[in-house]
Design a protein around this motif. Structure first.
Motif, PDB file in Angstrom:
ATOM      1  N   GLN A 248       0.930  -1.343  -0.126  1.00  0.00           N
ATOM      2  CA  GLN A 248      -0.175  -0.091   0.013  1.00  0.00           C
ATOM      3  C   GLN A 248       0.738   1.329  -0.093  1.00  0.00           C
ATOM      4  O   GLN A 248       0.599   2.289  -0.596  1.00  0.00           O
ATOM      5  N   ASP A 249       2.198   1.201   0.634  1.00  0.00           N
ATOM      6  CA  ASP A 249       2.766   2.525   0.532  1.00  0.00           C
ATOM      7  C   ASP A 249       4.419   2.009   0.222  1.00  0.00           C
ATOM      8  O   ASP A 249       4.715   0.828   0.412  1.00  0.00           O
ATOM      9  N   ALA A 250       5.206   2.714  -0.193  1.00  0.00           N
ATOM     10  CA  ALA A 250       6.416   2.618  -0.900  1.00  0.00           C
ATOM     11  C   ALA A 250       7.595   2.137   0.264  1.00  0.00           C
ATOM     12  O   ALA A 250       8.478   1.488   0.130  1.00  0.00           O
ATOM     13  N   ILE A 251       7.341   2.964   1.516  1.00  0.00           N
ATOM     14  CA  ILE A 251       8.297   2.607   2.667  1.00  0.00           C
ATOM     15  C   ILE A 251       8.119   0.976   3.183  1.00  0.00           C
ATOM     16  O   ILE A 251       8.977   0.537   3.307  1.00  0.00           O
ATOM     17  N   THR A 252       7.214   0.611   2.753  1.00  0.00           N
ATOM     18  CA  THR A 252       6.644  -0.836   3.248  1.00  0.00           C
ATOM     19  C   THR A 252       7.432  -1.893   2.289  1.00  0.00           C
ATOM     20  O   THR A 252       8.014  -2.712   2.341  1.00  0.00           O
ATOM     21  N   ASN A 275       1.056 -13.259   4.585  1.00  0.00           N
ATOM     22  CA  ASN A 275       1.185 -11.846   4.574  1.00  0.00           C
ATOM     23  C   ASN A 275       0.132 -11.303   3.260  1.00  0.00           C
ATOM     24  O   ASN A 275       1.186 -10.976   2.597  1.00  0.00           O
ATOM     25  N   PRO A 276      -0.900 -11.284   3.347  1.00  0.00           N
ATOM     26  CA  PRO A 276      -1.717 -11.159   2.125  1.00  0.00           C
ATOM     27  C   PRO A 276      -1.654  -9.644   1.613  1.00  0.00           C
ATOM     28  O   PRO A 276      -2.348  -9.209   0.476  1.00  0.00           O
ATOM     29  N   ASN A 277      -1.421  -9.069   2.768  1.00  0.00           N
ATOM     30  CA  ASN A 277      -1.274  -7.404   2.286  1.00  0.00           C
ATOM     31  C   ASN A 277      -0.061  -6.878   1.260  1.00  0.00           C
ATOM     32  O   ASN A 277       0.387  -5.997   0.598  1.00  0.00           O
ATOM     33  N   LEU A 278       0.914  -8.174   1.080  1.00  0.00           N
ATOM     34  CA  LEU A 278       2.182  -8.241   0.371  1.00  0.00           C
ATOM     35  C   LEU A 278       1.929  -8.977  -0.916  1.00  0.00           C
ATOM     36  O   LEU A 278       1.457  -9.966  -0.770  1.00  0.00           O
ATOM     37  N   ASP A 279       2.322  -8.437  -2.123  1.00  0.00           N
ATOM     38  CA  ASP A 279       2.290  -9.302  -3.359  1.00  0.00           C
ATOM     39  C   ASP A 279       4.063  -9.070  -3.946  1.00  0.00           C
ATOM     40  O   ASP A 279       4.580  -8.158  -3.526  1.00  0.00           O
ATOM     41  N   ILE A 280       4.392 -10.144  -4.439  1.00  0.00           N
ATOM     42  CA  ILE A 280       5.758 -10.255  -4.954  1.00  0.00           C
ATOM     43  C   ILE A 280       5.901 -10.632  -6.387  1.00  0.00           C
ATOM     44  O   ILE A 280       5.251 -11.455  -6.818  1.00  0.00           O
ATOM     45  N   CYS A 281       6.942 -10.326  -7.058  1.00  0.00           N
ATOM     46  CA  CYS A 281       7.618 -10.834  -8.497  1.00  0.00           C
ATOM     47  C   CYS A 281       8.786 -11.240  -8.172  1.00  0.00           C
ATOM     48  O   CYS A 281       9.818 -10.326  -8.033  1.00  0.00           O
TER      49      CYS A 281
END
Length: 306
Positions: A248-252, A275-281
């Motif tokens: 949701q924010d760039a610092i995270t 941690n479903p609030n994060l996605d990754i590639c």
């Protein structure tokens, strides 16, 4: 659409936004980024961060120091120390920090590890202190993302709600462009630096990338790269080539992309599954040197390979 660009934090920035008042905000944005640099830059001897690194106690002068400490602690604890801003003595020893070490192969890693550990930093909303004067902070793994959030908040405060802010490759997009089309950015191909691996549709989200394919050097046959494990003091040799985090924010996103590089492929996949609030590639190489991709479900429909 208004488009501005410039230089900050030793890199470049590009900002595009829609403003009914057609304001050119470059002067104001440059001023904010300069103040940010005066607080958190490792490369300014007069920054607040440099002052703290030379002392044992610092009372904040700007609004930026405390939030980055707070988020650093959050990511440090969540990743069991895979992200740790007290890593600067190791960064300098390996020749990647402001204090250049010409002989990184001679670094006394065991003694430097005694200075590493974010639990050695104590802070509240007014001031920060450390348990040993030799302990030093390095926010390069998280500060650039934070600066993206700062500029984004500035735009929102001016009632600008459709924009893309990019600083040094760290990005946050809000709203849509014309005709409800999302902003489009990309992820670099780590095997072909300078060319894109995929395009990414982004709206109301941040995206940051960490990679070990650019910032490295070789000496006497040994490769030194800037991704250092703060728990072992060793440089990470991993199949991972780049880690892109969506949050949701760039610092995270910025804090976690550094941590995930240290954690490696399987541990990162496990962490994000909880941690479903994060996605990754994740871009990595298999046993035959072929480039492979791992995407979480939340971004699969947003990414298109080129």
């Amino acid at each position: 659409m208004i488009s501005i660009q410039g230089e900050a934090q030793g890199t470049t920035y590009h900002i595009k936004y829609f403003d009914k008042k057609q304001r050119n905000l470059k002067i104001a944005i440059d001023s904010i980024l300069l103040d940010f640099d005066k607080c958190l830059s490792l490369y300014r001897s007069d920054s607040e961060l440099s002052d703290f690194n030379k002392s044992t106690f610092h009372r904040y002068k700007s609004p930026y120091f405390f939030p980055v400490l707070k988020k650093s602690k959050e990511v440090f604890e969540a990743t069991n120390g895979a992200f740790d801003p007290t890593i600067l003595p190791l960064v300098n020893a390996y020749g990647f920090g402001p204090t250049k070490n010409k002989n990184p192969e001679n670094a006394d890693i065991n003694s430097l590890l005694k200075l590493i550990g974010f639990e050695k930093i104590l802070f509240d909303s007014y001031a920060v202190r450390k348990s040993k004067p030799e302990i030093q902070l390095d926010f390069n793994g998280i500060a650039q993302g934070y600066s993206v959030d700062i500029i984004s908040d500035f735009l929102v405060g001016l009632d600008i709600n459709r924009f893309m802010v990019e600083i040094g490759g760290e990005i946050l997009c809000k709203g849509y462009k014309v005709d409800n089309k999302p902003w489009v950015t990309g992820i670099e191909n780590p095997l072909k630096p300078g060319s894109l691996f995929c395009s990414v549709q982004l709206s109301d989200r941040a995206m940051t990338t960490a990679g070990n394919y650019r910032n490295h050097f070789e000496k006497d046959g040994q490769v030194f790269n800037h991704i250092i494990n703060p728990k072992t003091g060793s440089m990470e040799q991993s199949s991972l080539l780049s880690v892109t985090v969506f949050a949701q924010d760039a610092i995270t996103a910025d804090g976690f992309d550094t941590a995930f590089f240290v954690m490696g492929l399987e541990e990162t996949k496990h962490f994000v599954s909880k941690n479903p609030n994060l996605d990754i590639c994740l871009l990595y190489t298999d046993d035959h040197g072929n480039l492979k991709t791992y995407l979480t479900d939340g971004i699969k429909n947003l990414i298109k390979e080129l």
